[in-house]
Scaffold this motif. Structure first.
Motif, PDB file in Angstrom:
ATOM      1  N   GLY A 380       0.783  -0.912   0.099  1.00 36.48           N
ATOM      2  CA  GLY A 380       0.307   0.085   0.027  1.00 36.48           C
ATOM      3  C   GLY A 380       0.510   1.647   0.014  1.00 36.48           C
ATOM      4  O   GLY A 380       0.686   2.741  -0.876  1.00 36.48           O
ATOM      5  N   HIS A 381       2.167   1.474   0.423  1.00 32.70           N
ATOM      6  CA  HIS A 381       2.447   2.127   0.428  1.00 32.70           C
ATOM      7  C   HIS A 381       3.448   2.791  -0.556  1.00 32.70           C
ATOM      8  O   HIS A 381       3.285   3.955  -1.205  1.00 32.70           O
ATOM      9  N   GLN A 382       3.885   1.635  -1.690  1.00 32.32           N
ATOM     10  CA  GLN A 382       4.468   1.711  -2.742  1.00 32.32           C
ATOM     11  C   GLN A 382       3.324   2.780  -3.825  1.00 32.32           C
ATOM     12  O   GLN A 382       3.891   3.455  -5.158  1.00 32.32           O
ATOM     13  N   GLN A 383       2.360   1.972  -3.920  1.00 32.11           N
ATOM     14  CA  GLN A 383       1.276   2.448  -4.178  1.00 32.11           C
ATOM     15  C   GLN A 383       0.820   3.940  -4.162  1.00 32.11           C
ATOM     16  O   GLN A 383       0.924   4.653  -4.965  1.00 32.11           O
ATOM     17  N   PHE A 384       0.810   4.060  -2.538  1.00 32.96           N
ATOM     18  CA  PHE A 384       0.156   5.935  -2.889  1.00 32.96           C
ATOM     19  C   PHE A 384       1.568   6.594  -3.062  1.00 32.96           C
ATOM     20  O   PHE A 384       0.944   7.377  -3.948  1.00 32.96           O
ATOM     21  N   LEU A 385       2.535   6.058  -3.170  1.00 39.13           N
ATOM     22  CA  LEU A 385       3.112   7.459  -3.208  1.00 39.13           C
ATOM     23  C   LEU A 385       3.312   6.956  -5.066  1.00 39.13           C
ATOM     24  O   LEU A 385       4.110   8.052  -5.832  1.00 39.13           O
ATOM     25  N   THR A 386       3.304   5.911  -5.918  1.00 38.75           N
ATOM     26  CA  THR A 386       3.110   5.610  -7.386  1.00 38.75           C
ATOM     27  C   THR A 386       1.969   6.659  -7.329  1.00 38.75           C
ATOM     28  O   THR A 386       2.000   7.128  -8.571  1.00 38.75           O
ATOM     29  N   LYS A 387       1.304   6.905  -7.084  1.00 41.76           N
ATOM     30  CA  LYS A 387      -0.038   7.470  -7.175  1.00 41.76           C
ATOM     31  C   LYS A 387      -0.284   8.982  -7.045  1.00 41.76           C
ATOM     32  O   LYS A 387      -0.267   9.338  -8.079  1.00 41.76           O
ATOM     33  N   LEU A 388       0.692   9.314  -5.706  1.00 38.03           N
ATOM     34  CA  LEU A 388       1.577  10.838  -6.288  1.00 38.03           C
ATOM     35  C   LEU A 388       2.549  10.831  -6.839  1.00 38.03           C
ATOM     36  O   LEU A 388       2.875  11.962  -7.132  1.00 38.03           O
TER      37      LEU A 388
END
Length: 587
Positions: A380-388
């Protein structure tokens, strides 16, 4: 043999008699001789007429050339050299780049009588003329050699007065940047042939200007000016503040960027050391190129990546809030250091107790931030930074944008360190853009160096966090601006909120204990954010009151930029109504 000889003699006589009879018959036919005579006269008339027409044509061309005005410049060399470029202006119409009409000196070596005399006389007019190289060119067996590009009108007049045979001039364009260093990394520069090499100059060539130039469609044509999103007044302030901070804090480099959070427009982007685009390559007295000067070409805001330190805690807490793992009323245990994989994670100035989420932000707790990241999980952490947009190359017009770096495989230790800004390196430009999405209602808008309306921005915007998360982040930014490390950037009347980031600098693959990379990301006015400002300073040796953290170096930079630029941007100061942060509530 006598019989054969007599037969041949009789046969020969018979042929002669037959020919005489035919001639006699033709002469007896009425009109034959008259007809043959007419044909002869007709052929002679046509031949004479052709000669007369040819002579008339040649004579006419000679008269035309004789009456034509003698050209003052040569037409040799590359025909694309005189191609024009459009003016570049800022958002308010202020000139940033334009073409100047110049001339360049060439020689026809085959017409040079005395090469030594020519070199000696030219050296008296042209400074720093290379005698050896020029003499070599003048002795070549060719019809064209450049001697010096882009001369001034005065130099041209002085050379013409010398009356040197085999010497000529060709019109050219020279790019001129009235602001000099101020917007060098945004506008970029061109080479001697007026081709864009960096910045928006290169972008224009990539958008088709180079192709039009190649087919001669830009020569002598008045092109429409290209308007950029930057405000040269704010740009001058950002550049001046960065240069002053680099000198005062004895740092290796410094920079700043100002964004419109509603449109993604870049209003200013400065990086020092920089260079003068009017003189992109500086030559030393010995003829070598100044390598130290050329280091100024490096734009640290968009062309370099850095570990942005505790500014990343903004993204970690936004992630926890958006995933509903925490609320503003949550508390996190930060009483003991975290030991993981042979590393000990502790707080710089720990409180050694449980902290509320605003306190986590205020005291910049590594322990509590790592705990929030653990609640969300590695994936979830990696996906969130990717989304940003923090893990991929930012989409913008500026050429040469750097690509962020991240671990090949994310493990728990990676997620923990990345939560407080170590382990992922991003460009300051995309960090500011991602931070803008946290406080503008949750919309990630690609940064642009061209004008963009709110309506156009809305079509490009991508929702990355909930509106409630954005409201929480505005509260945290405002809280830290009044009670935490952001106080050093507070400008009375403009309600500034932000987050510091002090990271150990990576040197040769290792963290240096005595060198920092500092950043401060801020927005104003926090009751209705309009602008995002991010300042960086690389390896400062000192700062305000002797400190060298972000609160003592980068935050004061943001304070000065906002204090000077806000009135120019139309932001009206308000006193007395925003002295307290928003009420502490959970959404």
């Amino acid at each position: 043999m006598s019989i054969i000889s007599r037969i041949l003699k009789i046969k020969s006589r018979s042929h002669i008699l037959v020919a005489r009879q035919r001639i006699g018959i033709d002469d007896k036919i009425p009109g034959t001789r008259k007809k043959r005579s007419g044909q002869t006269r007709q052929r002679l008339g046509v031949l004479i007429g052709a000669f007369v027409c040819g002579f008339l044509l040649i004579g006419g061309r000679l008269i035309q050339y004789g009456l034509a005005e003698e050209p003052t410049t040569a037409s040799l060399g590359n025909p694309n050299v005189v191609a024009s470029r459009p003016d570049i202006i800022d958002r308010n119409g202020q000139l940033l780049a334009t073409d100047l009409n110049m001339v360049s000196l060439y020689a026809d070596p085959r017409r040079i009588v005395d090469a030594d005399e020519v070199v000696e006389k030219l050296a008296a007019v042209i400074p720093n003329l290379d005698w050896r190289e020029t003499h070599k060119k003048l002795r070549m067996d060719s019809g064209f050699q450049w001697l010096r590009r882009q001369l001034t009108p005065r130099q041209q007049a002085d050379i013409l007065a010398l009356g040197l045979p085999g010497i000529g001039f060709r019109p050219e364009k020279r790019r001129f940047y009235p602001g000099g260093r101020s917007a060098a990394h945004i506008v970029g520069h061109v080479n001697v042939d007026n081709l864009g090499l960096a910045g928006m100059e290169r972008y224009l060539d990539q958008q088709g200007l180079a192709d039009l130039r190649a087919i001669g469609m830009t020569s002598g044509v008045l092109l429409e000016p290209v308007r950029l999103s930057i405000d040269i007044r704010v740009q001058n302030i950002a550049r001046e503040v960065a240069a002053k901070a680099m000198s005062a804090y004895e740092a290796e480099a410094a920079g700043a960027v100002v964004l419109d959070v509603e449109t993604g427009e870049v209003l200013a982007m400065a990086s020092v050391p920089d260079y003068d685009p009017n003189e992109p390559s500086r030559t030393l007295p010995d003829g070598s190129v100044d390598k130290e000067y050329e280091k100024g070409w490096f734009n640290r805001i968009s062309n370099a990546t850095f570990e942005m330190g505790s500014t990343f805690k903004s993204f970690t807490l936004a992630m926890g809030l958006d995933a509903e793992k925490i609320t503003l009323n949550s508390v996190v245990d930060a009483s003991r250091p975290i030991r993981m994989g042979g590393f000990t994670i502790k707080d710089f100035k720990g409180k050694h107790r449980t902290l509320s989420i605003p306190e986590v932000f205020q005291y910049s707790s590594n322990i509590a931030t790592a705990a929030v990241a653990d609640m969300v999980g590695i994936e979830g952490h990696q996906q969130f930074l990717t989304k940003l947009g923090l893990l991929s190359k930012v989409e913008t017009e500026m050429p040469g944008v750097a690509t962020p770096t991240q671990p090949r495989t994310w493990k728990k230790i990676n997620s923990v360190t990345i939560s407080f800004g170590h382990g992922v390196a991003t460009t300051p430009l995309q960090t500011a853009s991602a931070a803008a999405s946290l406080i503008n209602g949750g919309n990630l808008i690609p940064p642009t160096f061209l004008p963009r309306s709110p309506e156009q921005a809305a079509t490009l915007a991508k929702t990355v966090v909930k509106q409630s998360t954005s409201a929480d982040m505005r509260y945290l930014f405002s809280w830290n601006g009044l009670k935490g490390s952001g106080r050093a950037a507070q400008v009375e009347g403009f309600n500034v909120g932000g987050k510091t980031g002090t990271a150990d600098k990576v040197v040769n693959g290792r963290y240096a204990n005595d060198l920092n990379f500092n950043a401060f990301v801020a927005a104003f006015p926090m009751d209705k954010p309009k602008y995002m400002v991010l300042a960086i300073i690389d390896a400062p040796k000192t700062g305000e009151h002797g400190g060298r953290t972000a609160a003592s170096t980068a935050a004061p930079m943001v304070k000065e930029i906002i204090g000077r630029a806000a009135p120019l941007l139309g932001v009206q100061p308000r006193f007395g109504s925003n002295d307290a942060p928003y009420s502490l509530i959970s959404y």
